[in-house]
Every structure is written in C-alpha cells, then in structure tokens.
Design an enzyme around this catalytic site. Structure first.
Site, mmCIF file in Angstrom:
data_model
loop_
_atom_site.group_PDB
_atom_site.id
_atom_site.type_symbol
_atom_site.label_atom_id
_atom_site.label_comp_id
_atom_site.label_asym_id
_atom_site.label_seq_id
_atom_site.Cartn_x
_atom_site.Cartn_y
_atom_site.Cartn_z
ATOM 1 N N HIS A 30 0.828 -1.219 0.000
ATOM 2 C CA HIS A 30 0.000 0.000 0.000
ATOM 3 C C HIS A 30 0.859 1.265 0.000
ATOM 4 O O HIS A 30 0.405 2.326 0.415
ATOM 5 C CB HIS A 30 -0.945 0.030 1.217
ATOM 6 C CG HIS A 30 -1.665 -1.255 1.447
ATOM 7 N ND1 HIS A 30 -2.847 -1.573 0.820
ATOM 8 C CD2 HIS A 30 -1.349 -2.323 2.231
ATOM 9 C CE1 HIS A 30 -3.235 -2.781 1.211
ATOM 10 N NE2 HIS A 30 -2.340 -3.260 2.059
ATOM 11 N N SER A 74 15.493 20.829 -14.383
ATOM 12 C CA SER A 74 14.361 21.755 -14.410
ATOM 13 C C SER A 74 14.840 23.099 -14.923
ATOM 14 O O SER A 74 15.929 23.560 -14.573
ATOM 15 C CB SER A 74 13.770 21.913 -12.999
ATOM 16 O OG SER A 74 12.897 23.015 -12.946
#
Length: 478
Positions: A153, A283
């Site tokens: 999970h 970036s």
C-alpha cells in the site's frame, strides 16, 4: 534533415531506433513484396507453369531497383498500390512483366509482408528485452544483500533487499520474453490463398492439381524463412494475429511501466536514481532538481502502447466474412506504432538499467527509521524467553509504538521506540542485545538466496543461450 513544415512522428524524430524504423519503412515493405513475387515465380516455374529461369533471374536482379516516382504516379491513376507496384516492377523487368503476381491477389504480397515484418521486428524486441533482463539480473546480484524497506500500500511493511526487488522487475520481463518467443514461433505466412481463401485461381493455373498447389505454398514459405502457411483463411490472415502480437508488446509495456513507477518513487525517496548526465538540466526553473525524466518517458510511452491494444482487438472483432478493408488504415498505424513504441521503451530501459545509482546510506537511514516498529516482534519474543508475559509485553509495545509514532508524525522528532523499550525493565533487554536484534540483515528473510536461485535457475540459462546478443548499449540523445 527534419521537415519543419509538416508533421513528423515523434517515434521517428525522438524515440525509436533507426533499426526498427527501417523494418517499417517503405523500402523494407516494397523490397519484401518483390522477394515474395520472386518466390512465387520460382515456385510456379519449378511446378511446371510457363515461367522461365530467365524471368525469375530478371525479377531477382531488380528486387532493390524500385522507381518510387513511377509507382506513385501509377497509383494516382489506378488507385491501387499493389497493381501500381506490379506495373513498376514490370517496367524494370520487361521479360518477366507478364508473369509477375501470377494467380495471386493483393494480400499475397500485403499480408505475407506484414507477417515477415512482424517476425523481423519481434526478433529485435526479443534481443533488446534479453539485454534489459541481463542488466537487471546483474544489478540484482550486486545488491542481493542490501536491506531496504519493502512496501505494501506504499506504506513501509517489512524489509527486502535492493536486489530482491530487482528480481520482481526481471521476473515480469521473463514472462514477456516467453510471450514474445511464442509469438515468433507461432507466426505463419498467409501463403497463396487467393481472393477468398479458396485458392480457386491456382486451381485454374494448375488444372486442379491439389498437390502442386500445396507444394507451391510450402516452397514459398521455405524461401521466406517460415515453416508453414496458415491452414485456412479468407482473403487475409486472421487479424487475431495482430491482436496477439500487439498484446505481447503491451505486456512489455506493463512490466516497464511498473519498473518506471517504482524507480520514480525511489528517486523521490533519494534511495535510487536513473542515470543523470553531467550537463543534464533537471528543471528550467529549479537548477538543483534531478527529475526521473527517462523513467517518466517509459511511463508515458508504455501508457500509449497499453492503450493501443484496443485497435487490433476491434479490428479482429469487426472483420466481416472473408475480409473487409476497414482493417487497413488502422492496422498500418496501430501495429507499426506498437512496435516503434515498444522499441522506444526498451531503448530507454537498456539505458536506465545500465547505470542505476543506489545511495546505500540513504537506504540504510530509511530502514533504520522504520526498523524499530518491525523489530518489536523479535524484541517481544526475546523477552518472553526470559520469562516475560506475552500479553503484557504486547500491550506495552503497542502503547510505546503509538507514542513513538506520534513523536515522528506530529513532532517531527526521531523514532525513540527502542529507547522507550530499553528503559522499561519489563523487557529485560540490554543495549548490546537491542543492537544485535536491530541488525537489518536479520529481517530480510531469504531475499539474498532467492536472488541467487532466481538468477541461476531462470535467468542464466537464457543469457548463456544468447551470449552473442548481449552487451547492447543505448545512448539517450534527448
């Protein structure tokens, strides 16, 4: 040089290899048509039809001599690509012009070529897939002993090892390899079936000699490198074949997508990174960023390929009777681009898996932050052996775990569960004993052995049998 005034497929300009692009090129397609016409003429000659060796030799000598301008001009006139190329081939082979395509229908060259192209392309996919498997298995062996957090999970569960996790990626690719190899071995040529699959035109040519018609197909298949032709068909080979093949390619996309998602999360954790060039910009605004751009591209291209399976599925399911032509425009895009997408994905996979970076100290730090919670069962059992009450110990551990968790989540402090347990006489544990229990290597189960067994038993035989195609590299250009 790129044409800036018209659309160009990103597969051609950015992603797919030149090798795969050639397989789906016009040159490959039309030279294969001519090879099939040569095979047909040769077989017809050997079986007694009025075809001469001189005509076959002329056809053979002009396989690569394609006048594309003449073919295009002729297609404008007749609105039929196959007949345009029959005409163009005949212009280059005047002695053989009258026997080209004898008894055949358009699908003789069209469909047989599609199968040949798919087989060639599948072999490229197989080669690249094996190289990815080789690199991932090497990585698994190198890191088979390094404990890391395992997740269910996306929450820390127990421990595994970095190498064991890599076997999960590798094993899925082994499933894909089996499927690709099955598709290669199952491919059959359409053969020479005629306009509705009844071979009526060849019954006419061979005056009802069924044995010769059967031999004709066998001879064509052998010349084109196939063991057999499909036993029955309409005008085309079953479009289920395209669906099977694209599904196999999409299976690779599923496996690579899972890998790329895991890597992107691990890079966010700073545990692992994909290769990063010295001058690479992560970036445009944030110079410090190291974005997982290659794995993001794998995710993106995989999504395209997984969705593409719907095209051949619908095409297969909507072919009326012996054939309709609503398959043509769709399949020439969907099948080709499935291969180009899969090739692109595997190129990036080869690049990424050749240089994955692991940061052992970060991996260890993240393990140690969660290990106290995972070690409580061992600590409790140790205390029970010394005479403690399991129920009372369990309740105390639950209480301390809640308090330590609150410290971590709400206060932003370190996990002090071990200190709380050490300070409680109920647990009867020393610092040395605690340190011995808190060794991450004690919590990875059989991970290391599983890696060794998996690589030795399931990967090594494949790599040993394919040594001649290993060590492929792919340099990212953008």
């Amino acid at each position: 040089m790129s044409n800036t005034n018209s659309y160009e497929s990103p597969f051609c300009t950015r992603y797919a290899s030149e090798e795969m692009q050639y397989i789906f090129s016009a040159d490959k397609k039309f030279t294969t048509w001519r090879r099939l016409w040569v095979a047909l003429a040769r077989a017809e000659m050997k079986l007694g039809l009025p075809v001469t060796q001189e005509q076959v030799s002329e056809l053979e000598a002009n396989i690569d001599n394609i006048d594309y301008e003449t073919a295009a001009e002729r297609e404008k006139q007749v609105r039929h690509d196959v007949m345009a190329h029959v005409y163009t081939y005949g212009k280059a082979c005047p002695k053989a012009a009258g026997i080209i395509h004898l008894g055949a229908t358009s699908c003789y060259v069209g469909d047989n070529t599609d199968v040949i192209i798919m087989k060639d392309a599948l072999k490229v996919i197989r080669r690249k897939l094996i190289n990815v498997i080789a690199q991932l298995s090497d990585f698994a062996m190198n890191y088979k002993d390094m404990p890391c957090l395992a997740y269910t999970h996306l929450q820390p569960a127990q421990l595994t090892t970095v190498g064991k996790r890599a076997t999960l990626w590798t094993n899925e690719l082994l499933y894909d390899l089996k499927e690709i190899e099955r598709r290669i071995s199952d491919l059959q040529l359409l053969g020479s079936k005629g306009t509705t699959g009844t071979q009526a035109s060849f019954m006419e040519l061979f005056e009802g000699d069924t044995d010769k018609i059967k031999k004709l197909e066998k001879m064509i298949a052998e010349e084109m490198g196939f063991e057999s032709c499909v036993p029955v068909s309409g005008q085309t080979y079953s479009r289920k074949v395209d669906s099977f093949v694209v599904n196999a390619l999409a299976g690779i996309a599923q496996s690579c997508s899972k890998f790329s998602h895991d890597m992107r999360i691990l890079q966010s954790f700073k545990e692992m990174e994909e290769p990063f060039e010295k001058s690479q910009i992560g970036s445009s605004a944030m110079a410090y960023k190291r974005n997982p751009m290659r794995c993001e591209r794998i995710t993106s291209l995989s999504r395209y390929l997984m969705i593409d399976v719907l095209n051949p599925a619908f095409t297969s399911g909507t072919q009326w009777f012996e054939r309709t032509l609503d398959d043509s425009a769709n399949k020439r895009i969907s099948v080709a681009e499935a291969f180009l997408a899969c090739d692109s994905i595997l190129n990036i996979m080869i690049n990424v898996t050749s240089g994955m970076v692991v940061y052992p100290k970060i991996v260890r730090k993240r393990v140690m932050a969660e290990l106290p919670f995972m070690a409580t069962e061992n600590i409790m059992m140790d205390a029970v052996k010394k005479g403690g009450n399991r129920q009372e110990l369990h309740e105390k551990i639950r209480e301390y775990s809640m308090e330590a968790g609150k410290q971590v989540k709400q206060e932003g402090l370190e996990n002090d569960l071990c200190e709380r347990i050490l300070n409680d006489p109920m647990f009867m544990i020393t610092k040395e004993e605690m340190d011995a229990i808190m060794n991450p290597e004690n919590f990875t189960g059989r991970s290391s052995q599983q890696v060794e067994e998996f690589v030795q038993e399931f990967v090594k035989p494949i790599l040993d049998a394919n040594k001649d195609i290993l060590n492929e590299k792919f340099e990212m250009k953008n």
